[in-house]
Write a protein that holds these residues in place. Structure first.
Motif, short mmCIF file in Angstrom:
data_model
loop_
_atom_site.label_atom_id
_atom_site.label_comp_id
_atom_site.label_asym_id
_atom_site.label_seq_id
_atom_site.Cartn_x
_atom_site.Cartn_y
_atom_site.Cartn_z
N THR A 417 0.86 -1.18 0.00
CA THR A 417 0.00 0.00 0.00
C THR A 417 0.90 1.23 0.00
N ASN A 418 0.32 2.34 -0.34
CA ASN A 418 1.10 3.58 -0.34
C ASN A 418 1.32 4.11 1.06
N LEU A 419 0.68 3.47 2.05
CA LEU A 419 0.69 4.04 3.40
C LEU A 419 2.10 4.27 3.92
N ASP A 422 4.43 6.52 1.61
CA ASP A 422 4.13 7.94 1.72
C ASP A 422 4.65 8.51 3.03
N GLU A 426 7.29 11.53 3.51
CA GLU A 426 6.94 12.70 4.29
C GLU A 426 7.99 12.98 5.35
N GLU A 427 8.54 11.92 5.92
CA GLU A 427 9.52 12.15 6.99
C GLU A 427 10.86 12.60 6.46
N TRP B 74 -8.60 -0.50 -0.72
CA TRP B 74 -7.21 -0.73 -0.36
C TRP B 74 -6.28 0.41 -0.76
N SER B 76 -4.56 3.53 0.15
CA SER B 76 -4.33 4.24 1.41
C SER B 76 -4.52 5.73 1.27
N ARG B 77 -4.47 6.25 0.04
CA ARG B 77 -4.67 7.68 -0.12
C ARG B 77 -6.15 8.04 -0.16
N VAL B 82 -7.16 2.39 6.07
CA VAL B 82 -5.86 1.73 5.89
C VAL B 82 -4.86 2.31 6.89
N ASN B 359 -0.99 14.10 6.13
CA ASN B 359 -0.98 12.64 5.96
C ASN B 359 -1.41 12.06 7.28
#
Lengths: 509, 380
Positions: A417-419, A422, A426-427, B74, B76-77, B82, B359
């Motif tokens: 996933t992009n979670l 991303d 960002e960090e 699914w 996450s954006r 998620v 985010n």
């Protein structure tokens, strides 16, 4: 490999206390016990055409350590290998210089102990197949990234095999094969127009050795700094007055124009040492005058009244700057007066040169692509003058490792996933740009001189510098003033030291 | 005579058994054992189109809301759920480890495996546990729990459309997560079922009902065959119950959360833990979850939440802990007497978003349950 080396290798990295703590106590302890580190707890930075200097000491970091924003390395090591010299026991370290080969081999030994890790050696990566951006966030998870490799066999071409993975971490340096092959990382690259010349030297120890063993020196010349960094001093025996045995080594990094760098590389050892001592071992100067030479006292004034006023202001400013500098010299308790760096005796090992370029992923991209993440020099490179290149990379690794751990603990697919990708971006991206910008600012600030830079290639004319005056001179003044301000105002100096050491920033000053 | 799915009721089953029509009863009535429900029983035609009735605790318009969002589940954006997954699992980890430590202190093991309370076991978190995910949606939590080593994972959701998404995602997520819609398992008491069982188009009340039927049938059969009821059969009845039941972000979307929680409790094994998460009903939650999330930032589609359906931790605790008087349908033992259990809250924490709010970065804050919160309740 270190066991066989009798002299330090010039290929070394400057590491901050935070990065050292990421290595873990066992690797760090091993490096310290085998005396591979050059620890420094004070740093002196000065310019060639001004009186100002910056003097960072380990005590500058004490505030951050006490507040818990910076790791307490001495505590981490349960220090038995600490500084044995009297009067400076347990002074916090500003950083360390670690040679490349023992560092890498210590880390590999640690990795071999863990049987959850498969270490594949002598592998050549042939191709990489990573998913596209359009594969992410769909109902089907993105396919794993496939890495086709060849084991280098006896006949030079072994059989191919493919590794499938949820996440591919590209840690293969500035010219990263993974980054170029995956192809979704637009980079901004700019050459500094400089080359760095580096080697190991043996210091002249005929004078007193006390207090010098753990100090790093950096003098800014017109085209770049000369840095003299201690090596091989973590098991510190040089403070024993009786024990005068053993040479003291230092690592030299001299950044300058490519033409001058090539000239230096062409010199013989003795000539190089002479040039090094000449250009490093000079103290602060008075600021050059704002006025061009023709308006120096004694010469005929061009515009009478105006130039008299300017001349008076000019000398006032120069005096002020000098006075400010001397004022900071009395700051108790560290008594930060200028210390002349030690002279070098001879060169040990080869003298190497390499180009200096700045690079970073472009603003329309990130450190990640589906199932691929860049860390370290593959994502960003910079000038070595502030010693931040590897530290930024270690910070990248720490952030990515924390995210991978969180993903595994949550039973989620870290690259699927992009979670997590991303969050990594960002960090780290803003931080990368920030450090790059800071180094660029230093690079440009120290370029602006008020004097005609003496060219090293024309050695006999090196001492005859003139005064350029005008805007450049003003910038030179402001730089001296700025340096004095930073050095004198303790909170500002401490904040700078904390940033370089990788401490977390204080939220409310 | 093949009975259509719509007409299966308790009455029908009893009628068939009374006629001693074993064969027909067993063959025509789809096996109510949970392991075969996904294979044989298809509710997708019935639930989605019927109006909300007393028998189905689901609101079709709510179900449709989630069905239309299913394709982005699914991403996450697009889907904040998620991002919430890691801290939900972290909370579950804290509660489960605390329970394990407590159990070890009460029943120290003498078999040589000396896990000191302080050191975590090297086994995965849900090792050997059966878990049920109510309102599983696209399978976010269900897949995570499967990856964390659960021996059997069942996900149930009122929307069969979203469950299709979950099945597709799990199917492609690698071995061990294959959702078992290809091999129809029979009633095998000791099967370690691998793969995730997704049951779509069914509410948990219906699931609990079927389990009640199943255990009643078995009890009657044992009585008829004159087996001596013993505690072992009691355990065998409990084998289809679950160690962990999760109802995360679901009770604010159903018309009758009490009945959902009652069914959830009935499906819990003794010492099992029920996890419930929802949004608190406060001014702050209105500002954050409705105004900010739906209208200002658009992170959540407008109309996803109804503030009047939010629940505070106290209300949910009351709903869950008052359940034992409602008649546990599953825990009645073959010994003939109902064993009484109580539900006790064993954990509570708020889930807060850390600034900056760009985010969404979630963390657990035990003190701040004003907006999102998650609680754990154990059956003792």
């Amino acid at each position: 490999q270190h066991k066989n080396a009798t002299t330090p290798n010039a290929r070394a990295y400057a590491i901050s206390p935070t990065s050292l703590s990421y290595l873990g106590p066992s690797v760090l302890g091993k490096l310290i016990e085998t005396n591979c580190c050059g620890v420094y707890d004070s740093m002196q930075v000065w310019e060639h055409d001004g009186p100002a200097q910056l003097h960072f000491v380990g005590e500058d970091l004490e505030g951050a350590i006490n507040e818990g924003r910076l790791v307490n390395l001495q505590q981490l090591l349960n220090d038995s290998t600490s500084n044995k010299s009297t009067g400076r026991k347990n002074r916090p370290w500003l950083g360390a210089v670690i040679e490349d080969a023992p560092f890498v081999s210590a880390v590999w030994d640690e990795l071999r102990k863990d049987d959850r890790i498969d270490l594949l050696d002598k592998i050549q990566v042939k191709s990489i197949k990573a998913p596209n951006h359009s594969d992410m966030g769909k109902i089907e998870p993105p396919p794993p990234v496939d890495i086709t490799c060849v084991r280098k066999g006896v006949n030079d071409e072994g059989e191919e095999f493919t590794i499938s993975s949820n996440l591919l971490v590209a840690a293969d340096g500035a010219n990263s094969f993974i980054r170029r092959t995956v192809g979704t990382f637009p980079m901004i690259t700019r050459s500094y127009g400089r080359m760095a010349v580096t080697c190991t030297v043996e210091l002249d120890t005929s004078k007193s050795r006390m207090g010098m063993a753990r100090t790093a020196f950096q003098r800014f010349l017109p085209y770049g700094p000369i840095a003299l960094l201690p090596v091989w001093n973590s098991v510190d025996s040089s403070s024993d007055r009786e024990k005068e045995s053993g040479p003291i080594y230092a690592n030299v990094v001299w950044s300058t124009l490519p033409s001058e760098a090539k000239y230096l590389l062409s010199l013989s050892s003795e000539e190089f040492i002479a040039a090094l001592n000449e250009y490093l071992c000079q103290g602060p100067n008075v600021n050059p005058s704002l006025l061009p030479d023709s308006n120096q006292p004694g010469g005929p004034p061009a515009i009478p009244l105006l130039s008299t006023i300017v001349r008076e202001i000019d000398s006032l400013l120069r005096t002020a700057n000098t006075a400010l500098t001397m004022g900071t010299w009395t700051e108790a308790p560290t008594r930060n007066f200028f210390r002349m760096p030690p002279r070098s005796k001879k060169v040990v090992g080869p003298i190497m040169g390499f180009d200096l370029t700045m690079s970073h992923v472009a603003t329309n991209g990130g450190y990640t692509s589906p199932r691929v993440a860049l860390v370290g020099d593959a994502a960003h490179t910079m000038h070595p003058m502030a010693g931040q290149g590897l530290n930024l990379g270690m910070g990248d690794i720490h952030a990515l490792a924390s995210l991978i751990k969180e993903a595994v603990d949550s039973g989620m697919d870290v690259g699927g996933t992009n979670l997590f990708l991303d969050r990594y971006n960002e960090e780290r991206i803003l931080k990368g740009w920030g450090i790059l910008g800071g180094v660029q600012f230093l690079h440009e600030a120290f370029e602006c001189t008020g004097s005609i830079p003496g060219s090293i290639t024309e050695h006999e004319n090196a001492t005859s510098v003139g005064s350029v005056g005008g805007l450049k001179g003003l910038i030179g003044y402001s730089r001296s003033l700025g340096m004095n301000a930073v050095n004198g105002i303790a909170p500002v100096r401490k904040a700078l030291a904390e940033v370089a050491a990788g401490a977390s920033p204080r939220l409310f000053p | 005579m093949l009975l259509s799915s719509n007409t299966i009721t308790k009455a029908t089953v009893r009628k068939l058994l009374a006629e001693k029509n074993w064969k027909l009863a067993l063959s025509s009535v789809p096996s109510p054992s949970l392991s075969a429900l996904a294979h044989n029983y298809d509710f997708s035609t019935s639930a989605a189109s019927s109006s909300p009735s007393a028998s189905t605790n689901s609101n079709p318009s709510e179900v449709d809301k989630f069905s239309s969002f299913a394709g982005h589940w699914w991403d996450s954006r697009a889907n904040p759920l998620v991002g919430m997954n890691p801290i939900r699992i972290r909370f579950m980890r804290e509660v489960l480890l605390a329970q394990q430590r407590q159990q070890q202190q009460q029943h120290p093991r003498h078999d040589g495996h000396n896990d000191t309370p302080a050191s975590p076991s090297s086994l995965p978190l849900l090792h050997g546990k059966r878990v049920l995910d109510i309102g599983c949606g696209g399978g976010l939590l269900t897949e995570s729990m499967a990856r964390l080593g659960a021996s059997s994972v069942v996900g149930v959701d009122a929307s069969s459309h979203v469950v299709e998404v979950a099945k597709r995602h799990s199917f492609h997520s690698g071995s061990g997560l294959r959702s078992c819609d290809d091999d129809g398992d029979g009633e095998n008491d000791t099967t370690v079922e691998d793969g995730i069982r997704y049951i779509g188009g069914m509410t948990v009340e219906e699931l609990a009902n079927h389990h009640w039927h199943y255990s009643q049938r078995r009890r009657r059969r044992r009585r008829r065959l004159s087996e001596n009821p013993s505690s072992e059969t009691n355990n065998r009845d409990n084998h289809e119950l679950f160690d962990v039941v999760t109802a995360l972000e679901i009770i604010e979307h159903v018309p009758d959360p009490t009945s959902l929680l009652r069914s959830a409790v009935s499906l819990l094994r003794p010492d099992g833990i029920l996890f419930v998460s929802t949004i608190n009903r406060t001014w702050k939650s209105y500002g954050m979850a409705i105004v900010a999330a739906e209208y200002i930032s658009g992170k959540v589609p407008v109309g996803t939440h109804d503030w009047n359906r939010f629940w505070s931790p106290d209300e949910v605790e009351r709903m869950v802990c008052d359940v034992e008087h409602g008649g546990d349908s599953g825990s009645g033992g073959a010994t003939g007497h109902e064993e009484k259990y109580v539900m006790k809250q064993v954990g509570l924490s708020g889930m807060v978003i850390q600034p900056p709010f760009v985010n969404l970065k979630w963390s657990l804050d035990p003190l701040d349950t004003d907006v999102n919160w998650i609680g754990a309740y154990q059956k003792r």
